[in-house]
Enzyme design. Sequence first.
Site, mmCIF file in Angstrom:
data_model
loop_
_atom_site.group_PDB
_atom_site.id
_atom_site.type_symbol
_atom_site.label_atom_id
_atom_site.label_comp_id
_atom_site.label_asym_id
_atom_site.label_seq_id
_atom_site.Cartn_x
_atom_site.Cartn_y
_atom_site.Cartn_z
ATOM 1 N N ASP A 83 0.923 -1.177 0.047
ATOM 2 C CA ASP A 83 -0.084 0.018 -0.054
ATOM 3 C C ASP A 83 0.763 1.443 -0.050
ATOM 4 O O ASP A 83 0.466 2.165 -0.603
ATOM 5 C CB ASP A 83 -0.974 -0.202 1.185
ATOM 6 C CG ASP A 83 -2.078 -0.917 0.909
ATOM 7 O OD1 ASP A 83 -2.584 -1.103 -0.224
ATOM 8 O OD2 ASP A 83 -2.675 -1.377 2.071
ATOM 9 N N TYR B 116 -9.798 -0.601 3.200
ATOM 10 C CA TYR B 116 -9.187 -0.608 4.540
ATOM 11 C C TYR B 116 -9.063 0.679 4.976
ATOM 12 O O TYR B 116 -8.428 1.617 4.376
ATOM 13 C CB TYR B 116 -8.068 -1.587 4.518
ATOM 14 C CG TYR B 116 -8.243 -2.932 5.168
ATOM 15 C CD1 TYR B 116 -8.295 -2.759 6.696
ATOM 16 C CD2 TYR B 116 -8.569 -3.932 4.671
ATOM 17 C CE1 TYR B 116 -8.613 -4.158 7.415
ATOM 18 C CE2 TYR B 116 -8.812 -5.118 5.188
ATOM 19 C CZ TYR B 116 -8.756 -5.289 6.550
ATOM 20 O OH TYR B 116 -9.044 -6.317 7.086
#
Length: 718
Positions: A361, A449
């Site tokens: 990420d 998320y």
Amino acid sequence: METASYAHFTFILFVVLFIFAYFWYLPNKLDFQLWCTSKNRIHSNLDLVLETQIHKPNDHTGETPHHPLDPLTIQEINKVRTILSSYEPFLSCFPPIHYLSLGEPDKHRVLWWKQGDPLPPRKALVIVLLNGQSHVLTVDLELGQVTSHEINPWSGYPMVSMDDLSAAIQVALSHQELNQSAIARGVPLSELTCITPSPGWFGPDEEGRRVTKVQCFSSQGTVNFYMRPLEGLTITVDLDKKEVVEFLDKGRGIPVPKATNTDYRYTAQDKPLEMEPINPISIEQPKGPSFSIENRHMVKWANWIFHLKADQRAGMIISRAMVRDSETGVLRSVMYKGFSSELFVPYMDPDENWYFKSYMDAGEFGLGATAMSLMPLNDCPRYAHYVDGIFVSSDGKPYVQPNMICVFERYAGDIGWRHSEIPVNGFEIKEARAKVTLVARMAASVGNYDYIFDWEFQTDGLIRIKVSLSGMLMVKGTTYQNVYQIPNQEEMSSPLVSENVIGVVHDHFITYHLDMDIDDTNNTLVKVHLVKEETLPGESPRKSYLKAKRETAKTEEDARIKLKLYDPSEFHVINPSRRSRLGNPAGYKIVPGATAASLLDHLDPPQKRSAFTNNQIWVTPYNRTEQWAGGLLVYQSKGDDTIAVWSQRNRNIENKDIVLWYTMGFHHIPCQEDFPVMPIVSSSFDLKPVNFFESNPILRAAPFFEKDLPVCRPAASS
């Protein structure tokens, strides 16, 4: 025309509902560059949406840097753009910028610098893409020129930009087969919402082109489209050619899960919570906060001082952390620089629509680029101070990420130290000290998320680094509505969390770069093992006891550490030249909290790219080019520029300037309580002083007294 209008509408809806904060705060008149050599551009009505969200850069206009590590200002970013515009290789085509940050000065220059000294020359590190190649440049702002330029120094590409992702979604939504599949599944095109999972890297066949996956969902009846996947539908899009490379559609027999009970917004809840109400709580400081932030970045609180800034990739960076000696009052160095270097999230499903989901990420999307504005009262207490991030869009123009970081003092009834004596020996003593801490926080919303990152400073010298997870599961559609319909439940690799919804098992690994400088740069890692010793016959009624055995890590190989419950050890970073009055070396130890280790095969492509998770602890010599655990260029990288590669040099780390790397992990087996949005789950680790102070540094801290607090009374009942 109908398909095109639906595509535009859905694209706007998708961005507004849930994508990176990066998307929300770009400058006005956003445009999407399709071809560097083409003058044609696609303009979107998204400009009108963004115009109401944007935090005007005028709020930071006129700022000047005051510290060598201060981030680039708006004026400096504009100057970088001007320099690159006249740089000969870019004259015919200004390349999209994928990362721009301060090119930090040499470490020794920062350490020697004192307030009032001239700043070292200001430079910018820039990563751009041009004709499918990654260009890494250093721009000297004083000289007004590019001073270094590398092309494709490693495999992989830089972080994807908004232009990349939005163009890929446009390509997918314009694809006729996708439209036909959506209609066949009963999803109106106006309710089709798509996301762009990164593709990972799975061998030479995937090299030579920059691609993304596109997967779609139904947003009909809910904003929580993640719970309504069009299972088995995956489009691979070439990001540079803007074309579909592969169309995979093998899930038409799997129903789209229903929207019932998926909306997580407070305004959408149609029945009260079945619990006794909790009255609002607020901490008040009648004398105001105890901390100050000078020149936007230098934080001073109690016995701590540190530099705080936002970064488009790392999110939040803590630098030059120093604590005041409890005896002499002298500021002493603890850490030169600390930040979350990479975040690896592999999903555990080998299905052809899932195998590639192994996100990095930070390096693929950016933790700062995806950081949303924090919400007062809920993300942070109402007395918090907020810090903005100043980043760059792909066209080289600066934009402001407002309220990205909050700083606040925390008191939750915790105790700093205490002792009471039972009055058996004539002593009746009750002593206790309240624990108040200082927290710096940011939250990144990386797709489904949310990650909340905390750096918490305590007056006893401890630093607690915590990561909390929330948001939505990445779910898989299924024909099963309950477990009784599953013929062989033992063969299910992931559990049902709702009707027709599987919560796929996955991991989260967050690796921290911790450049420890305990009282200077000459540091050493010492492993302190607890070893069982057996007593000699007749020596003692005891049969065994534990002995602390110290071992110095001399090379990088000595410092590759896997945590073991039945081989307990402490890991100290010490300065062998700084001794206490008793002769103990000053140090800090890393204290792991709950964590997890990667169980993937080391030859599995996702694990090769994330080999930094092979150990929980690494130590490397300081190297300014070794900042990112997964490498400088992560997108579609092969794993040729990771800690695991650097560590193979087996360099000397004894009494050197060293960097400590720590990985905390989560195994996540989803459950029904994670649906439709997950309650917070957290883990942390501590950096704790060991023989750093001569004694308890908060021994003389004053207790709280009633007279010092405001008088608060409950509201009169009606």
